[in-house]
Design a protein around this motif. Structure first.
Motif, PDB file in Angstrom:
ATOM      1  N   ARG A   1       1.901   3.038  -3.397  1.00 55.76           N
ATOM      2  CA  ARG A   1       0.891   3.536  -4.334  1.00 55.76           C
ATOM      3  C   ARG A   1       1.193   4.945  -4.840  1.00 55.76           C
ATOM      4  N   ASN A   2       1.887   5.772  -4.101  1.00 58.28           N
ATOM      5  CA  ASN A   2       2.214   7.128  -4.555  1.00 58.28           C
ATOM      6  C   ASN A   2       3.701   7.283  -4.832  1.00 58.28           C
ATOM      7  N   TYR A   3       4.384   6.181  -5.088  1.00 56.07           N
ATOM      8  CA  TYR A   3       5.835   6.214  -5.191  1.00 56.07           C
ATOM      9  C   TYR A   3       6.340   6.923  -6.437  1.00 56.07           C
TER      10      TYR A   3
ATOM     11  N   ASN B   1       1.707   7.241 -11.317  1.00 57.52           N
ATOM     12  CA  ASN B   1       0.285   7.095 -11.004  1.00 57.52           C
ATOM     13  C   ASN B   1      -0.398   6.083 -11.923  1.00 57.52           C
TER      14      ASN B   1
ATOM     15  N   TYR C   1       0.321   3.038 -12.226  1.00 59.40           N
ATOM     16  CA  TYR C   1       0.221   1.766 -11.511  1.00 59.40           C
ATOM     17  C   TYR C   1      -0.545   1.874 -10.199  1.00 59.40           C
ATOM     18  N   LYS C   2      -1.060   3.043  -9.888  1.00 58.74           N
ATOM     19  CA  LYS C   2      -1.691   3.260  -8.588  1.00 58.74           C
ATOM     20  C   LYS C   2      -2.875   2.311  -8.351  1.00 58.74           C
ATOM     21  N   SER C   3      -3.753   2.170  -9.312  1.00 62.42           N
ATOM     22  CA  SER C   3      -4.919   1.297  -9.122  1.00 62.42           C
ATOM     23  C   SER C   3      -4.507  -0.163  -8.994  1.00 62.42           C
TER      24      SER C   3
ATOM     25  N   ILE D   1      -3.058  -0.715  -5.476  1.00 54.83           N
ATOM     26  CA  ILE D   1      -4.125  -0.759  -4.470  1.00 54.83           C
ATOM     27  C   ILE D   1      -4.805  -2.128  -4.481  1.00 54.83           C
TER      28      ILE D   1
ATOM     29  N   TRP E   1       0.836  -1.213   0.000  1.00 51.57           N
ATOM     30  CA  TRP E   1       0.000   0.000   0.000  1.00 51.57           C
ATOM     31  C   TRP E   1       0.865   1.255   0.000  1.00 51.57           C
TER      32      TRP E   1
END
Length: 183
Positions: A84-86, A89, A91-93, A96, A81
């Motif tokens: 997620r903001n590494y 964006n 790959y964010k979904s 999660i 988790w």
């Protein structure tokens, strides 16, 4: 006495030489690998101790092993988790969704263990852990890492599956039949 005077300076130069020869990637991978193996160590100890203790203690140790495995899954969920903001964006979904898989496995396995019996909970966790590596969404994210990380992921997955198989074997052992408590 002359040698002892230069020893601290020699040690610091040697440490500097060792650290300067390492690449940042090697240090990061070695620390992640060390954390992974140290984290799995207590589960291996609990699993092995199932077979070397009396039946009353083994019953408690089997539950402790499942609880410890669930704690590992919660930490894995939190670690994934946090990515997620590494960087991207895009790959964010996916991150999660992937981070919620260990959480769901641990929680559903606990419900099965509580409401049905521990063998069903361990079986669900075992099948989920084994099949997680073959999910397309997870493979697409893992392929972004180096081969050394993929190999580490495979090794840890195999170790976890072996531990879960041994715990499941304890629960369905026909000689001691620990599941009779749940009948």
């Amino acid at each position: 006495h002359f040698f002892y005077f230069f020893l601290p300076q020699f040690e610091s130069q040697l440490c500097y030489k060792i650290v300067s020869d390492m690449k940042d990637h090697d240090v990061l991978f070695r620390s992640i690998r060390g954390i992974a193996y140290i984290s799995v160590g207590p589960l291996i100890l609990l699993t092995a101790s199932l077979w070397f203790t009396n039946d009353e203690s083994a019953y408690i140790l089997a539950h402790l092993a499942q609880i410890y495995f669930s704690v590992l899954m919660f930490f894995l969920c939190g670690s994934i988790w946090s990515f997620r903001n590494y960087d991207n964006n895009h790959y964010k979904s996916r991150i999660i969704i992937i981070s919620l898989i260990p959480l769901a496995v641990a929680v559903i396995g606990a419900f099965f263990s509580i409401f049905i019996n521990p063998a069903w909970g361990i079986l669900l966790i075992l099948v989920s852990t084994f099949s997680a590596r073959h999910l397309k969404i997870i493979n697409s994210m893992i392929s972004l890492f180096d081969d050394s990380y993929n190999n580490l992921f495979d090794k840890i997955s195999i170790i976890l599956c072996i531990c879960l198989v041994l715990i499941l074997t304890y629960w369905v052992n026909p000689y001691t039949y620990p599941l009779e408590i749940y009948n």
